[in-house]
Design a protein around this motif. Structure first.
Motif, PDB file in Angstrom:
ATOM      1  N   PHE A  13      34.920 -11.631  75.926  1.00 49.62           N
ATOM      2  CA  PHE A  13      35.736 -12.530  77.030  1.00 49.62           C
ATOM      3  C   PHE A  13      36.138 -13.556  76.086  1.00 49.62           C
ATOM      4  N   ARG A  14      37.200 -13.635  75.333  1.00 48.26           N
ATOM      5  CA  ARG A  14      37.506 -14.735  74.349  1.00 48.26           C
ATOM      6  C   ARG A  14      37.833 -15.906  75.192  1.00 48.26           C
ATOM      7  N   ASP A  15      38.347 -16.159  76.298  1.00 47.88           N
ATOM      8  CA  ASP A  15      38.874 -17.029  76.976  1.00 47.88           C
ATOM      9  C   ASP A  15      37.694 -18.040  77.768  1.00 47.88           C
ATOM     10  N   ARG A  16      36.323 -17.677  77.490  1.00 48.44           N
ATOM     11  CA  ARG A  16      35.211 -18.100  78.148  1.00 48.44           C
ATOM     12  C   ARG A  16      34.600 -19.095  77.153  1.00 48.44           C
TER      13      ARG A  16
END
Length: 168
Positions: free
Chosen positions: A42-45
């Motif tokens: 979950f790179r955007d978290r």
């Protein structure tokens, strides 16, 4: 309240703080690599990245507290067998190495987190991948340190008081 805290740290009649403190770094350092893996998925978290950094930092500080309280507990021991003394020395040496490795991993992880806020390549790059095996190695070292400490208590009876009951 202040007197109770002072007694906790200074009264030789109270049990050592070491058994209370040692479990925190184990828990925090065990969770941190899973949060790092979640950061990869979950790179955007951003909160996952911050939580992982906080786990590393808290785990390392807890390991430092465990080392200091362990030194105090070792000084308070009346006498131990030569075998237990050897295990105690190994436990202390392993604790120092573990603390150094944990500090290095934490420095790497916090640096990656800090740099990743401005540079997208670091967010998805090799630096973040390096933190995961380094953290697993630190966790293995922490497990070895804990095992040596457990041997001191459960095999050699170090720090264990056996009360003699008048009724049997």
């Amino acid at each position: 309240m202040i007197e109770a805290l002072r007694a906790l740290f200074t009264d030789p009649g109270l049990p050592s703080l070491h058994p209370l403190v040692v479990h925190f770094p184990i828990a925090f350092v065990a969770v941190a690599p899973f949060l790092d893996l979640a950061c990869r998925v979950f790179r955007d978290r951003v909160w996952l990245d911050r939580a992982a950094s906080a786990m590393y930092l808290t785990g390392t500080l807890g390991a430092g507290a465990a080392y200091l309280s362990g030194g105090r507990a070792a000084k308070a021991l009346a006498s131990v067998s030569p075998t237990a003394e050897s295990v105690l020395a190994d436990h202390e040496a392993q604790a120092v190495l573990t603390l150094i490795v944990l500090a290095a991993v934490t420095l790497l992880r916090v640096t990656v987190s800090w740099l990743a806020r401005d540079d997208r390549r670091i967010k998805i790059g090799i630096f973040r991948l390096l933190a995961i095996p380094a953290a697993v190695a630190a966790l293995a070292m922490l497990a070895l340190t804990a095992d040596l400490g457990g041997n001191l208590v459960y095999r050699h009876g170090v720090g264990v008081e056996i009360s003699q009951s008048s009724e049997r």
